[in-house]
Scaffold this motif. Structure first.
Motif, PDB file in Angstrom:
ATOM      1  N   LEU A 162       0.857  -1.320   0.202  1.00  0.00           N
ATOM      2  CA  LEU A 162      -0.169  -0.084  -0.520  1.00  0.00           C
ATOM      3  C   LEU A 162       1.249   1.173   0.203  1.00  0.00           C
ATOM      4  CD1 LEU A 162      -3.059   0.826   0.133  1.00  0.00           C
ATOM      5  CD2 LEU A 162      -2.740   1.122   2.584  1.00  0.00           C
ATOM      6  N   ALA A 194      -3.402   7.089   3.233  1.00  0.00           N
ATOM      7  CA  ALA A 194      -5.327   6.873   3.351  1.00  0.00           C
ATOM      8  C   ALA A 194      -5.826   7.254   3.861  1.00  0.00           C
ATOM      9  CB  ALA A 194      -4.828   4.837   2.953  1.00  0.00           C
ATOM     10  N   TRP A 201     -10.048   7.631   5.035  1.00  0.00           N
ATOM     11  CA  TRP A 201     -10.589   6.382   4.614  1.00  0.00           C
ATOM     12  C   TRP A 201     -10.456   4.857   6.620  1.00  0.00           C
ATOM     13  CZ3 TRP A 201      -7.538   5.283  -0.015  1.00  0.00           C
ATOM     14  CH2 TRP A 201      -7.865   6.486  -0.887  1.00  0.00           C
ATOM     15  N   VAL A 210      -2.683   4.378  -3.112  1.00  0.00           N
ATOM     16  CA  VAL A 210      -3.749   4.990  -2.806  1.00  0.00           C
ATOM     17  C   VAL A 210      -3.969   6.116  -3.664  1.00  0.00           C
ATOM     18  CG1 VAL A 210      -4.180   6.906  -1.124  1.00  0.00           C
ATOM     19  CG2 VAL A 210      -2.844   4.958  -0.094  1.00  0.00           C
ATOM     20  N   LEU A 238     -10.296   1.040   3.879  1.00  0.00           N
ATOM     21  CA  LEU A 238      -9.255  -0.013   2.997  1.00  0.00           C
ATOM     22  C   LEU A 238      -8.864  -1.481   3.407  1.00  0.00           C
ATOM     23  CD1 LEU A 238      -7.800   1.259   0.141  1.00  0.00           C
ATOM     24  CD2 LEU A 238      -6.200   1.152   1.602  1.00  0.00           C
ATOM     25  N   VAL A 261      -8.664   2.117   8.005  1.00  0.00           N
ATOM     26  CA  VAL A 261      -7.610   0.936   7.338  1.00  0.00           C
ATOM     27  C   VAL A 261      -7.872   0.025   8.239  1.00  0.00           C
ATOM     28  CG1 VAL A 261      -4.778   1.100   6.827  1.00  0.00           C
ATOM     29  CG2 VAL A 261      -6.015   2.755   6.407  1.00  0.00           C
ATOM     30  N   ARG A 307      -6.722  10.675   3.824  1.00  0.00           N
ATOM     31  CA  ARG A 307      -8.652  10.860   2.932  1.00  0.00           C
ATOM     32  C   ARG A 307      -9.580  10.184   3.346  1.00  0.00           C
ATOM     33  NH1 ARG A 307      -7.184  11.586  -2.634  1.00  0.00           N
ATOM     34  NH2 ARG A 307      -5.236  11.785  -2.733  1.00  0.00           N
ATOM     35  N   ALA A 340      -8.058   6.264  -5.217  1.00  0.00           N
ATOM     36  CA  ALA A 340      -8.596   7.740  -4.385  1.00  0.00           C
ATOM     37  C   ALA A 340     -10.048   7.593  -5.739  1.00  0.00           C
ATOM     38  CB  ALA A 340      -8.056   8.712  -4.707  1.00  0.00           C
TER      39      ALA A 340
END
Length: 574
Positions: free
Chosen positions: A117, A149, A154, A122, A133, A156, A152, A126
């Motif tokens: 990753l 990530a 998200w 990423v 994720l 994880v 943004r 997006a």
């Protein structure tokens, strides 16, 4: 010069009693691998280690359950090897079985995104706007990617089995049996095994929350994929992994498998009803891996996810073609590596305890296979490097090691002593990957050699072939060969049986300019035996009296029902 290997017979501890249908040969083989009773040989899935023993799994299962219940978009970020591909397929199929309706996957491209990753991956993910994720077979070393990530917004969730570095990624949850302090008894789970365990824990979590009004999904339907990924990643087949692989092989042999695996068996001319772990390692896995090495692993994952047999067969044929290309490229690169070794600047002809090889024309997706091939032949750790991309000044390397040298720890020691020399690295005891600038290759070669000299006992560089002893004249037969084939699963840490005997050479011929076909006679036996020694032709006829280390194999070529010896080593009898 590399000294010839010597045959060492395994010690056999006291064992038994066993049922009468278990051949004495198989009893001693099991005992030499620590299985000294029928109970220890029994592979029942009910004995699988409980998911709740795995650290961090409860938090991770709660995150997945919430994402499923709230219909969030889950993106599975896989890896570009067979473990990562099967793990991605297990995650996607498993989440859908658990009721997730918005699941997709993305796997990095080796050249475009690099390993795991990364921030570049990423960025590519997006536009799909994930809410959660889920990494598979990577993430523990992807600090920058996880941070990108999280930036943004998200969630994880990292699932991985590789060894962690000094810092952990800032993920919402991490499941990895190799985290410091994790009490999970089996540290050998592959990436696909870790994510399978997470799905089991999520199912339990959903059951306790009363979310299965229509009945629980059967996650055992994923065990064929778990078996393939576990065997392909060469993790030790401890008891827990043997349970997983045995259950997956059972499904494969019964035809209860994904259409993609059935198609891969067909294009590789393997019978499902007789499939073994060896068939996975030498036929199915290389075809899946080839996509990630030369093309896009998305092809391999799509094959594993397809429910349409015709589509699966088409994708399997594409993978078969890519694998054929890979084999040609690999042989070319191995020949070039052999030439580099032959010209190695050693005044006394002795090779160093570790080799770091580079060629500007090599492909970064195949260097791991080159390192593995040379490691086996030279019996010393090997690191093979290629440009990260055509014309790039960044090198990507794959390292393969031998028992006694933890290659990932060796790289960590070099990194600690020479900060900035290595760009990124990760892996485990027997295999690792790294990157470094081309200008740093000579410095790296010297630093790694110094580290290996300081930490590796030179006696470990003397290659041994572990043998399960001789077979009696009346033991060379199909009954034993069949029993050995199905008695495993054999693999890393639970090696396939190898025997050694003295033979009289009756005849030989050369096949394909590289291989030896032998007709031999064993002591105490009247009928001759056929033997094949791949790569065994040295230009000199074999001796009239010879000792072979060999595997006892079935020979059903063109419908005949016979046996043959697969030769692993040949030496004259004094």
């Amino acid at each position: 010069m590399i000294p010839a290997p010597r045959i060492r017979r395994r010690e056999v501890p006291a064992h038994g009693p066993w049922p009468g249908h278990v051949p004495p040969v198989l009893q001693r083989i099991y005992a030499a691998r620590g299985v000294t009773s029928p109970e220890q040989a029994e592979l029942r899935l009910a004995r699988l280690l409980a998911p709740e023993l795995l650290g961090g799994i409860d938090r991770a299962a709660e995150l997945l359950m919430a994402a499923i219940r709230e219909n969030r978009h889950i993106v599975v970020a896989g890896d570009f090897d067979c473990d990562g591909a099967t793990g991605t397929a297990v995650a996607v199929r498993g989440l859908r079985l658990l009721g997730a309706r918005r699941v997709s996957f993305r796997v990095p491209h080796r050249i475009e995104h690099g390993y795991g990753l990364s921030p570049a991956l990423v960025e590519a993910i997006a536009p799909t706007a994930p809410d959660l994720l889920l990494t598979v077979d990577s993430g523990i070393a992807c600090l920058a990617g996880v941070a990108a990530a999280k930036a943004r917004g998200w969630q994880v969730l990292v699932t991985d089995h590789h060894l962690p570095g000094p810092r952990l990624p800032a993920a919402d949850a991490i499941v990895n049996p190799n985290l410091e302090g994790d009490a999970f008894p089996s540290k050998a789970l592959a990436g696909v095994g870790v994510v399978f365990y997470l799905l089991l824990a999520t199912r339990r979590c959903m059951r306790e929350a009363g979310l299965f009004a229509g009945g629980e999904p059967d996650l055992s339907a994923l065990l064929d994929l778990v078996a393939v990924g576990t065997v392909a990643d060469l993790v030790p087949l401890d008891y827990n992994n043997r349970l997983l692989v045995s259950a997956g092989l059972k499904r494969l042999r019964q035809g209860q498998c994904q259409p993609g695996l059935r198609a891969l068996a067909e294009v590789s001319q393997r019978r499902l009803d007789r499939l073994t772990a060896s068939d996975i390692g030498f036929a199915l896995a290389p075809r899946i891996n080839a996509a990630g090495r030369l093309e896009d692993m998305g092809l391999g994952i799509e094959c594993l996810l397809s429910d349409d047999p015709a589509r699966a067969r088409h994708l399997a044929e594409v993978l078969d073609g890519i694998n054929a290309e890979r084999k040609g490229l690999q042989q070319q690169m191995v020949d070039e590596a052999d030439a580099l070794v032959a010209r190695w600047p050693a005044p006394d002809g002795a090779l160093p305890p570790v080799l770091s090889l580079f060629d500007a024309g090599w492909h970064p997706g195949v260097v791991g296979l080159v390192a593995s091939r040379l490691k086996d032949r030279l019996h010393r750790p090997v690191v093979a490097f290629a440009p990260a991309d055509e014309g790039s000044d960044l090198l990507r390397g794959s390292a393969r090691s031998i028992p006694g040298l933890h290659i990932r720890d060796a790289l960590a020691a070099v990194d600690a002593r020479h900060p900035g020399l290595i760009g990124k690295f990760g892996g485990h005891a027997m295999a690792a990957g790294l990157s470094l600038p081309r200008t740093g290759l000579d410095a790296f070669r010297s630093a790694l050699e110094a580290q290996v000299r300081a930490s590796l006992d030179e006696a470990l560089l003397l290659r041994e072939i572990a043998s399960d002893g001789p077979l009696a004249g009346d033991e060379f037969g199909r009954e034993l060969a069949e029993a050995l084939r199905l008695a495993g699963p054999w693999g890393q840490g639970f090696p396939e049986p190898v025997f050694d005997n003295d033979f009289e050479l009756l005849d030989f011929r050369v096949l394909g300019e590289r291989h030896l076909k032998l007709t031999v006679l064993a002591e105490g036996r009247r009928e001759p035996l056929q033997a094949i020694h791949f790569g065994g032709w040295t230009g000199t006829p074999p001796p009239g009296r010879l000792r072979l280390a060999y595997q006892l194999e079935l020979d059903d070529f063109r419908g005949r029902r016979d046996i043959q010896l697969l030769v692993r080593h040949l030496e004259p009898v004094a």
